[in-house]
Design a protein around this motif. Structure first.
Motif, PDB file in Angstrom:
ATOM      1  N   PRO A  99       0.792  -1.221  -0.042  1.00  0.00           N
ATOM      2  CA  PRO A  99       0.142   0.020  -0.133  1.00  0.00           C
ATOM      3  C   PRO A  99       0.674   1.215  -0.001  1.00  0.00           C
ATOM      4  O   PRO A  99       0.328   2.496  -0.613  1.00  0.00           O
ATOM      5  N   LEU A 100       2.023   1.353   0.530  1.00  0.00           N
ATOM      6  CA  LEU A 100       3.112   2.206   0.544  1.00  0.00           C
ATOM      7  C   LEU A 100       3.358   2.818  -0.769  1.00  0.00           C
ATOM      8  O   LEU A 100       3.476   3.864  -1.053  1.00  0.00           O
ATOM      9  N   SER A 101       3.427   1.944  -1.582  1.00  0.00           N
ATOM     10  CA  SER A 101       3.601   2.157  -3.060  1.00  0.00           C
ATOM     11  C   SER A 101       2.563   3.059  -3.572  1.00  0.00           C
ATOM     12  O   SER A 101       2.914   3.941  -4.498  1.00  0.00           O
ATOM     13  N   PHE A 102       1.342   3.035  -3.271  1.00  0.00           N
ATOM     14  CA  PHE A 102       0.133   3.882  -3.838  1.00  0.00           C
ATOM     15  C   PHE A 102       0.369   5.270  -3.487  1.00  0.00           C
ATOM     16  O   PHE A 102       0.014   6.262  -4.009  1.00  0.00           O
ATOM     17  N   ILE A 103       0.987   5.381  -2.166  1.00  0.00           N
ATOM     18  CA  ILE A 103       1.189   6.566  -1.479  1.00  0.00           C
ATOM     19  C   ILE A 103       2.356   7.159  -2.308  1.00  0.00           C
ATOM     20  O   ILE A 103       2.177   8.662  -2.670  1.00  0.00           O
ATOM     21  N   SER A 142      -4.598  -2.869   5.270  1.00  0.00           N
ATOM     22  CA  SER A 142      -4.781  -4.269   6.110  1.00  0.00           C
ATOM     23  C   SER A 142      -4.738  -5.641   5.394  1.00  0.00           C
ATOM     24  O   SER A 142      -4.663  -6.903   5.900  1.00  0.00           O
ATOM     25  N   ILE A 143      -4.948  -5.272   4.016  1.00  0.00           N
ATOM     26  CA  ILE A 143      -5.026  -6.717   2.988  1.00  0.00           C
ATOM     27  C   ILE A 143      -3.909  -7.047   2.536  1.00  0.00           C
ATOM     28  O   ILE A 143      -3.410  -8.143   2.580  1.00  0.00           O
ATOM     29  N   TYR A 144      -2.947  -6.235   1.954  1.00  0.00           N
ATOM     30  CA  TYR A 144      -1.710  -6.647   1.425  1.00  0.00           C
ATOM     31  C   TYR A 144      -0.592  -6.347   2.245  1.00  0.00           C
ATOM     32  O   TYR A 144      -0.566  -5.327   2.928  1.00  0.00           O
ATOM     33  N   ASP A 145       0.174  -7.221   2.532  1.00  0.00           N
ATOM     34  CA  ASP A 145       1.416  -7.225   2.959  1.00  0.00           C
ATOM     35  C   ASP A 145       2.486  -7.010   2.217  1.00  0.00           C
ATOM     36  O   ASP A 145       2.418  -7.311   1.008  1.00  0.00           O
ATOM     37  N   PRO A 146       3.428  -6.197   2.636  1.00  0.00           N
ATOM     38  CA  PRO A 146       4.581  -5.849   1.636  1.00  0.00           C
ATOM     39  C   PRO A 146       5.163  -6.871   1.120  1.00  0.00           C
ATOM     40  O   PRO A 146       5.610  -7.883   1.774  1.00  0.00           O
ATOM     41  N   VAL A 147       5.282  -6.788  -0.331  1.00  0.00           N
ATOM     42  CA  VAL A 147       6.133  -8.088  -1.016  1.00  0.00           C
ATOM     43  C   VAL A 147       6.719  -7.726  -2.073  1.00  0.00           C
ATOM     44  O   VAL A 147       6.419  -6.779  -2.933  1.00  0.00           O
ATOM     45  N   ILE A 148       8.123  -8.262  -2.235  1.00  0.00           N
ATOM     46  CA  ILE A 148       8.839  -7.849  -3.380  1.00  0.00           C
ATOM     47  C   ILE A 148       8.898  -8.843  -4.583  1.00  0.00           C
ATOM     48  O   ILE A 148       8.972  -9.949  -4.167  1.00  0.00           O
ATOM     49  N   MET A 149       8.048  -8.398  -5.415  1.00  0.00           N
ATOM     50  CA  MET A 149       7.737  -9.293  -6.599  1.00  0.00           C
ATOM     51  C   MET A 149       8.528  -8.891  -8.090  1.00  0.00           C
ATOM     52  O   MET A 149       8.327  -8.000  -8.488  1.00  0.00           O
ATOM     53  N   LEU A 150       9.647  -9.764  -8.222  1.00  0.00           N
ATOM     54  CA  LEU A 150      10.330  -9.711  -9.393  1.00  0.00           C
ATOM     55  C   LEU A 150       9.672  -9.793 -10.751  1.00  0.00           C
ATOM     56  O   LEU A 150       9.927  -9.466 -11.802  1.00  0.00           O
TER      57      LEU A 150
END
Length: 180
Positions: free
Chosen positions: A59-63, A123-131
């Motif tokens: 969600p931080l990416s949307f910010i 609250s739905i998405y946990d931060p994930v690094i997706m290559l």
């Protein structure tokens, strides 16, 4: 669902970046109303922000996207105050577009949408690094490039065809001996 929301919010930035890249590749003159270095920085920020959204799925990416859209809205207001409603160059030199309050509202609406999505998905998405997000990113850049190049060229081709057809229609009508 994350990728769908990311595509919706990031695609205008990708269109702008693709138009810039295509214009640079062809050596087209830029219509950007501010300093060229500022334009290069803006495009770089757009490209990096969208890449971050697809690679660091949080969600931080949307910010981050929200901040990019907000800064663009402020930039448009500043340029309009200093230079008026000038050519924007947002979608490259082939598309005539002027800075206006509609563009400011559009950027603000995207900024607000990104903030709302960030809040609702926190609250739905946990931060994930997706290559794999980089693959989606490249595909979307290619799609944006296809649209940025193809649509203006197609519109030009349609206008040229209609112009030629109008001239030839008169010849055809005279040869048939009738009218429509």
């Amino acid at each position: 669902m994350y990728e769908f929301l990311a595509v919706l919010l990031a695609f205008p930035l990708l269109m702008s970046a693709a138009s810039f890249i295509w214009g640079k590749a062809l050596g087209d003159p830029s219509n950007f109303p501010a300093h060229p270095i500022l334009y290069n920085i803006l495009i770089s920020v757009q490209i990096l922000a969208v890449l971050i959204v697809f690679i660091y799925q949080a969600p931080l990416s949307f910010i981050l996207l929200s901040l990019v859209y907000l800064s663009q809205a402020i930039g448009v207001l500043i340029i309009m105050r200093n230079k008026g409603k000038v050519e924007c160059g947002c979608l490259g030199p082939q598309v005539n577009s002027k800075l206006s309050y509609k563009l400011v509202l559009l950027n603000l609406s995207f900024a607000l949408a990104a903030l709302i999505i960030s809040y609702l998905t926190y609250s739905i998405y946990d931060p994930v690094i997706m290559l794999e997000g980089a693959v989606i990113y490249v595909i979307l850049i290619l799609l944006a490039l296809f649209i940025a190049v193809g649509v203006p060229d197609a519109l030009y081709a349609i206008a040229a065809y209609r112009s030629a057809a109008r001239l030839n229609r008169q010849v055809v009508v005279k040869q048939r001996g009738g009218g429509s």
